[in-house]
Design an enzyme around this catalytic site. Structure first.
Site, PDB file in Angstrom:
ATOM      1  N   GLY A  47       0.823  -1.197   0.000  1.00 43.71           N
ATOM      2  CA  GLY A  47       0.000   0.000   0.000  1.00 43.71           C
ATOM      3  C   GLY A  47       0.860   1.252   0.000  1.00 43.71           C
ATOM      4  N   GLN A  52       3.224   9.913   1.144  1.00 43.20           N
ATOM      5  CA  GLN A  52       4.488   9.188   0.994  1.00 43.20           C
ATOM      6  C   GLN A  52       5.206   9.536  -0.304  1.00 43.20           C
ATOM      7  OE1 GLN A  52       2.662   5.143   2.046  1.00 43.20           O
ATOM      8  NE2 GLN A  52       4.738   4.990   2.817  1.00 43.20           N
ATOM      9  N   CYS A  89       6.746  -0.281   6.623  1.00 45.91           N
ATOM     10  CA  CYS A  89       6.292   0.879   5.856  1.00 45.91           C
ATOM     11  C   CYS A  89       7.385   1.286   4.877  1.00 45.91           C
ATOM     12  CB  CYS A  89       5.995   2.029   6.818  1.00 45.91           C
ATOM     13  SG  CYS A  89       5.449   3.529   5.998  1.00 45.91           S
ATOM     14  N   LEU A  90       6.995   1.583   3.640  1.00 50.96           N
ATOM     15  CA  LEU A  90       7.978   1.974   2.619  1.00 50.96           C
ATOM     16  C   LEU A  90       8.725   3.251   3.010  1.00 50.96           C
ATOM     17  CD1 LEU A  90       5.895   1.237  -0.613  1.00 50.96           C
ATOM     18  CD2 LEU A  90       7.893  -0.031   0.209  1.00 50.96           C
ATOM     19  N   HIS A 131      -3.473   1.220   8.138  1.00 52.79           N
ATOM     20  CA  HIS A 131      -2.124   1.780   8.024  1.00 52.79           C
ATOM     21  C   HIS A 131      -2.101   2.949   7.030  1.00 52.79           C
ATOM     22  CE1 HIS A 131       2.437   1.051   7.658  1.00 52.79           C
ATOM     23  NE2 HIS A 131       2.176   1.942   6.734  1.00 52.79           N
ATOM     24  N   GLU A 132      -2.701   2.730   5.856  1.00 53.56           N
ATOM     25  CA  GLU A 132      -2.652   3.765   4.816  1.00 53.56           C
ATOM     26  C   GLU A 132      -3.532   4.966   5.172  1.00 53.56           C
ATOM     27  OE1 GLU A 132      -0.280   3.450   2.878  1.00 53.56           O
ATOM     28  OE2 GLU A 132       0.042   1.304   3.153  1.00 53.56           O
ATOM     29  N   HIS A 135      -1.790   7.265   7.436  1.00 55.30           N
ATOM     30  CA  HIS A 135      -0.858   8.156   6.731  1.00 55.30           C
ATOM     31  C   HIS A 135      -1.535   9.478   6.337  1.00 55.30           C
ATOM     32  CE1 HIS A 135       2.986   6.170   6.139  1.00 55.30           C
ATOM     33  NE2 HIS A 135       2.431   5.064   5.710  1.00 55.30           N
TER      34      HIS A 135
HETATM   35 NI    NI Z   1       3.299   3.199   5.505  1.00 56.92          NI
END
Ligand code: NI
Length: 154
Positions: A47, A52, A89-90, A131-132, A135
């Site tokens: 995701g 991000q 997380c990226l 999670h997303e 963000h």
């Molecule tokens: Ni993340």
């Protein structure tokens, strides 16, 4: 289409609250396309949220192996149960930890055609929704970790 740079932890963009998308125009569709390319080029991400990639709009792309989901202005409208699985997380490479999340959530969102939709997620998809969406409000999974874990990656 383009692969965008993924903002890393420490950048204040990740701590801002994103703005609602008022109009689904070509720019918004382009961002969604670029986010999709960026997610798939990441190799291991499931995701990605717009902040991000440095864009403060309420846009999310997710693919947990069941095809691409593009969410515009997503909101969690139902949640139940609990799970405590390991997340990463990226934007925070190399950090993994357990986070308590609902076992099942329902998200209401607008799709790229402007249609209001609802999608239920359990397991990994429920985690990913939470999670997303966090963000979009400047919240990182790290803030909620109850146990950090070491994961060796090649
Ligand atoms: Ni993340």
């Amino acid at each position: 289409m383009a692969i965008l740079n993924i903002v890393q932890k420490g950048d204040e963009t990740l701590r801002k609250r994103c703005k609602e998308v008022k109009e689904i125009n070509d720019r918004v569709l382009e961002i969604l396309d670029d986010m999709k390319d960026t997610l798939y080029s990441s190799g291991n991400g499931v995701g990605l949220a717009a902040p991000q990639v440095g864009i403060l709009k309420r846009l999310v792309v997710i693919d947990v192996g069941e095809g691409l989901l593009e969410l515009i202005n997503p909101v969690i409208v139902e949640q139940e149960g609990e799970q405590n699985e390991v997340e990463g997380c990226l934007s925070i490479p190399g950090v993994y930890g357990r986070v308590k999340r609902p076992a099942r959530v329902v998200v209401e969102y607008t799709d790229r055609n402007g249609k209001k939709k609802r999608k239920e997620g359990t397991g990994l998809l429920a985690i990913c929704f939470c999670h997303e969406l966090d963000h979009l409000d400047g919240i990182l999974f790290e803030d909620k970790v109850n146990e950090f874990v070491e994961i060796e990656k090649e």
